[in-house]
Structures are given as C-alpha cells and as structure tokens.
Design a protein around this motif. Structure first.
Motif, PDB file in Angstrom:
ATOM      1  N   LEU A   1      13.376   0.371  77.618  1.00 53.67           N
ATOM      2  CA  LEU A   1      13.914  -0.985  77.604  1.00 53.67           C
ATOM      3  C   LEU A   1      12.800  -2.025  77.741  1.00 53.67           C
ATOM      4  O   LEU A   1      12.802  -3.039  77.043  1.00 53.67           O
ATOM      5  CB  LEU A   1      14.932  -1.127  78.734  1.00 53.67           C
ATOM      6  N   LYS A   2      11.854  -1.725  78.624  1.00 57.71           N
ATOM      7  CA  LYS A   2      10.724  -2.640  78.790  1.00 57.71           C
ATOM      8  C   LYS A   2       9.884  -2.699  77.513  1.00 57.71           C
ATOM      9  O   LYS A   2       9.380  -3.757  77.125  1.00 57.71           O
ATOM     10  CB  LYS A   2       9.852  -2.191  79.955  1.00 57.71           C
ATOM     11  N   GLY A   3       9.751  -1.555  76.832  1.00 58.52           N
ATOM     12  CA  GLY A   3       8.973  -1.538  75.603  1.00 58.52           C
ATOM     13  C   GLY A   3       9.610  -2.367  74.506  1.00 58.52           C
ATOM     14  O   GLY A   3       8.926  -3.057  73.732  1.00 58.52           O
ATOM     15  N   ALA A   4      10.949  -2.299  74.407  1.00 62.32           N
ATOM     16  CA  ALA A   4      11.653  -3.083  73.392  1.00 62.32           C
ATOM     17  C   ALA A   4      11.502  -4.582  73.673  1.00 62.32           C
ATOM     18  O   ALA A   4      11.333  -5.387  72.750  1.00 62.32           O
ATOM     19  CB  ALA A   4      13.121  -2.667  73.365  1.00 62.32           C
TER      20      ALA A   4
ATOM     21  N   SER B   1      14.508  -7.261  63.465  1.00 62.61           N
ATOM     22  CA  SER B   1      14.394  -5.824  63.727  1.00 62.61           C
ATOM     23  C   SER B   1      14.062  -5.561  65.183  1.00 62.61           C
ATOM     24  O   SER B   1      14.646  -4.674  65.821  1.00 62.61           O
ATOM     25  CB  SER B   1      13.336  -5.221  62.815  1.00 62.61           C
ATOM     26  N   ALA B   2      13.120  -6.344  65.723  1.00 60.64           N
ATOM     27  CA  ALA B   2      12.761  -6.162  67.133  1.00 60.64           C
ATOM     28  C   ALA B   2      13.929  -6.550  68.036  1.00 60.64           C
ATOM     29  O   ALA B   2      14.151  -5.927  69.094  1.00 60.64           O
ATOM     30  CB  ALA B   2      11.530  -6.995  67.455  1.00 60.64           C
ATOM     31  N   ALA B   3      14.692  -7.575  67.646  1.00 59.44           N
ATOM     32  CA  ALA B   3      15.855  -7.971  68.440  1.00 59.44           C
ATOM     33  C   ALA B   3      16.919  -6.873  68.432  1.00 59.44           C
ATOM     34  O   ALA B   3      17.581  -6.613  69.460  1.00 59.44           O
ATOM     35  CB  ALA B   3      16.425  -9.272  67.899  1.00 59.44           C
ATOM     36  N   ALA B   4      17.133  -6.203  67.288  1.00 61.42           N
ATOM     37  CA  ALA B   4      18.114  -5.125  67.210  1.00 61.42           C
ATOM     38  C   ALA B   4      17.705  -3.947  68.095  1.00 61.42           C
ATOM     39  O   ALA B   4      18.533  -3.329  68.768  1.00 61.42           O
ATOM     40  CB  ALA B   4      18.269  -4.667  65.756  1.00 61.42           C
TER      41      ALA B   4
END
Length: 456
Positions: free
Chosen positions: A228-231, A206-209
């Motif tokens: 983007l940095k947060g992801a 999920s985090a990768a998606a």
C-alpha cells in the motif's frame, strides 16, 4: 647701446653755466679694460667699432670696458651676519632641490639665484627649513591631526531583480493533456494551492488505479502494508497533488481529471499552457515569481569594495519614486569582479509588501561605511602620495619641517585615516606642501628616511 665716458675738455660756455661740471674730478679711477668702442668727441649719438675722425678732423674718443654703462644688477655679496641673525652662510644650494651646491653666489641655468644655507640649518638631515617670507608668499597652511569619526558614503548604481529563491515553474513528470486552463494570465497574482489547470494523464490514472486496488483489498487478500505504501509512493513520485490522493481515499474512485495547483504565492510571469495542448514531461507550463522580497544588485567601484561588509544598511532610491526611500541590508558580496567595468557586485534585500519595486527598475544606492571609534585623521591635501610611499610634512616650528612617512587607512569626507606615522595633535602642512618640497630640497631629506637615519 651703452653710453661711455670721455675726458674731452668741456667748452667755455659750459663752465659759465655749470661751474661744478667744469671742475676736473681728481678721484675718478683711471679707465681699465680693453677698448670696446669709439664715440663722437662732441657727445653726438654716433659710435664706431674702429678709430675714426669727425668731419672737422677730431679723433673719436675711446671707451674702455670700465667706462661702459652697465644695466645689470651687481651680484649679491655675502654680508656678515648681524647679531641675532641666522648665522654665517656655509654654502649656496640649488633652488630647485637638485644635489648641487656652490661656495659662492651663482645662478642656475634658468637664471634663479642659488639659496644660502646658514650654519646650523643642516644639523638634522631629516628636516628642512624655509624662511617665513617664502612661507607667506607660497600660502602655506597647517592643521592639527585630530581624532574624528570617519564615515564614508559609498554611492553606486543598481537594478531591481527578482529573488531567485522565490521563483517556481509548473511542469509535469508524465505525459498529459491539458483539458482546460483557469482564468489566469501573465501578471495575475495567485496563491499557493489555487487551481491553474485541469489535466488528464494515462500514467497518473494507472498509478491511481493501483493505489485504489491496494486500498480496497481485504486484509486476508495478501496485500501487505508495504504494498500500500508503495502504491502511494508511486503517486507521490509522479508529483500528484495531495488533494488528488485525498479524493481517491475519500471517494474510493479514480478521478478522470486532476486539478493542478499553484506551487506558491506570486505573480505569473509566463504562461505557456493552453486548452487542449499536449504536455510532455518537463515542459514548462507556468512561471511564477514572488515579489514580496526583491534584490537590488549594485555595482561597487573596485576602490570601494574594502569598505563594504555583510549586514551593512543600504539606502535605495528609485528613479520611479524619487520621494520614497527604501532600506535594506547587504546580504552578499559576489566573489567575482566584472572585468569590463572594474566593479564588484553586491546584493541588497528589500521588503516589497506593496509590490511597487518591479524587476529591472534603476536604483541609486547609498551605503554608509565606517566605524564609531574615532581615529587620527588629516585632510587629504596634507598627504603627498607618490604611489610607492605616502608623506606628510610635520611642522616643527620656526619654519622647520620634517617629512614623515605614514600608513593610510580609510578615506571619506575629504579626510584620511592615519594608521601609523602621526599622533594626535601633531601639526602638519595642509596647503602648498609641494612648494615646500621644491623650495627646501625635500629629496635630500627623504634620502635620510630611506637610510634609516631618522627614527619615527
């Protein structure tokens, strides 16, 4: 029983054989003292405590106290001093050093003669004098205090242990399933980054998606750089491997499985992970330890702890390799004492490039202590240690000795460091000093030290 004397006239035949015996002794003193017994008048070995007669009617001869034969040695008589002798006798003192004197010769309760004290011997209350003959009989030996380099080797048992800073565990921060485990087992050596297993985790996917969506968004789609940095930070918080994140950035796809790497070089000391198992967050799947550097924990006796300092070199011999010598340094002195054994624990770090040092091996540790600066030393036998004070007997010559209180330092090789009380080249008693203590009334001299009569 003692044999007395009699004044009975000798028979005539004795006069013919021994004329000298028949002559009366005119200068013999008259008998004195009470009658202590009676003896046969003819010289037969027959005695009586009361007057009696022989079978022929002769009276038994009375024997006075002065006529009885004594086998005891006469009491010593004080002789006038010879020219150049020790002087006039002032009094007699107790031979065991007790505070008891007598103006005349006497014996103590054990039958020992009191010792004469001559004029001039007690002028110095802090010194004592012993005759040369008694010194020779007692085997008294002296030595000179010298400046020497005092080195002590502290020996202690120890064990090899793993370096706590070189241990690691492999666990997950999310729930996952282990698809497969690589061909690594307990005892296998692995390198940092080497793959240990392949896993699948819904939270990781999920985090990768989310991160891939932020990467693929158009610049005008409203996705900011902070998003983007947060992801990416979410993936990092899940401890996703760098290769996993780099693969997403390179392929722009979400990997189904993630290869989980070893966090450091070392040996696998425990493997829990198996194919197909479910791993909960925090479960330990592997334990690793790097043995390139190991610890040796040695237990030092309490009396030797003051000799140990950080940075000292230590020599370690293992019972498994008696012909090899390993060298390390003392890196830590543990702050607590082990009450059961009255020992303090120290840590020695040893390099172990060939990994022959294995945890829990027994070791014999030797630590050379001491300084290169020479210090004043005497033999340990020269010090009389009562627990409360330490005394040496200073030889002042001519059989005269002075008790001197000293302050001790380090010990080693049968020597003691003297910090205070003695100077270099001072002569002290090194053997049979306890005999001088008893013979020369050392207790009285020490009393002078207590009252400060003798300056050091």
């Amino acid at each position: 029983m003692a044999v007395g004397r009699s004044s009975v006239r000798l028979p005539g035949w004795v006069s013919a054989v021994l004329p000298a015996a028949a002559k009366p002794v005119s200068d013999r003193p008259a008998p004195t003292g009470p009658i202590i017994y009676y003896r046969d008048p003819d010289g037969a070995p027959d005695y009586a405590l009361a007057p009696r007669k022989t079978a022929s009617g002769k009276e038994y001869s009375a024997v006075h106290a002065s006529e009885d034969v004594s086998f005891e040695e006469p009491s010593p008589v004080a002789m006038p001093p010879k020219a150049g002798g020790p002087g006039k006798i002032k009094f007699y003192r107790n031979p065991m050093g007790l505070p008891d004197t007598s103006p005349t010769p006497k014996k103590d309760s054990m039958g020992m003669d009191y010792l004469p004290v001559y004029e001039g011997e007690q002028d110095d209350d802090s010194s004592v004098k012993v005759s040369a003959g008694k010194l020779q009989k007692a085997g008294v030996q002296t030595e000179v205090a010298e400046r020497r380099t005092l080195n002590t080797v502290v020996r202690a048992p120890g064990t090899v242990q793993e370096d706590e800073r070189r241990k690691a565990v492999v666990s997950l921060r999310f729930e996952a399933f282990i698809d497969s485990v690589e061909n690594v087992t307990t005892g296998s050596h692995v390198h940092k980054g080497q793959r240990l297993m392949r896993i699948y985790g819904p939270s990781l996917s999920s985090a990768a998606a989310e991160y891939l969506s932020a990467l693929n968004a158009r610049p005008n789609a409203g996705i900011s750089t902070e998003a983007l940095k947060g992801a990416r930070r979410r993936l990092e918080n899940l401890d996703a491997p760098e290769k996993f994140i780099a693969e997403i950035e390179r392929t722009r796809e979400i990997p189904v499985y993630a290869s989980w790497p070893a966090p450091q070089d070392g040996e696998i000391v425990e493997r829990v992970a198996v194919n197909g198992m479910r791993a909960a967050p925090g479960d330990v799947l592997f334990r690793l330890a790097d043995h390139d550097v190991v610890w040796v924990l040695a237990d030092i006796a309490e009396r030797d702890l003051s000799l140990i300092e950080l940075g000292q070199k230590a020599t370690v011999r293992l019972r498994a390799y008696p012909d090899r010598v390993f060298t390390g340094n003392v890196t830590l002195i543990y702050p607590h004492l082990m009450a059961e054994t009255r020992t303090g624990r120290i840590r020695i770090e040893l390099p172990n490039p060939d990994e022959v040092l294995r945890p829990d091996m027994y070791a014999d540790v030797e630590i050379a202590t001491g300084a290169d600066t020479p210090v004043v030393t005497v033999s340990s036998s020269a010090v009389i240690d009562s627990g409360e004070r330490q005394i040496v007997l200073l030889d002042k010559g001519d059989g005269r000795f002075e008790p001197r209180a000293v302050k001790l330092g380090r010990r080693g090789g049968g020597l003691l460091e003297i910090k205070e009380g003695l100077a270099e080249n001072d002569k002290v008693v090194s053997s049979a000093n306890f005999l001088i203590d008893a013979e020369s009334n050392l207790k009285a001299a020490l009393k002078g030290l207590d009252t400060g009569e003798k300056s050091q």
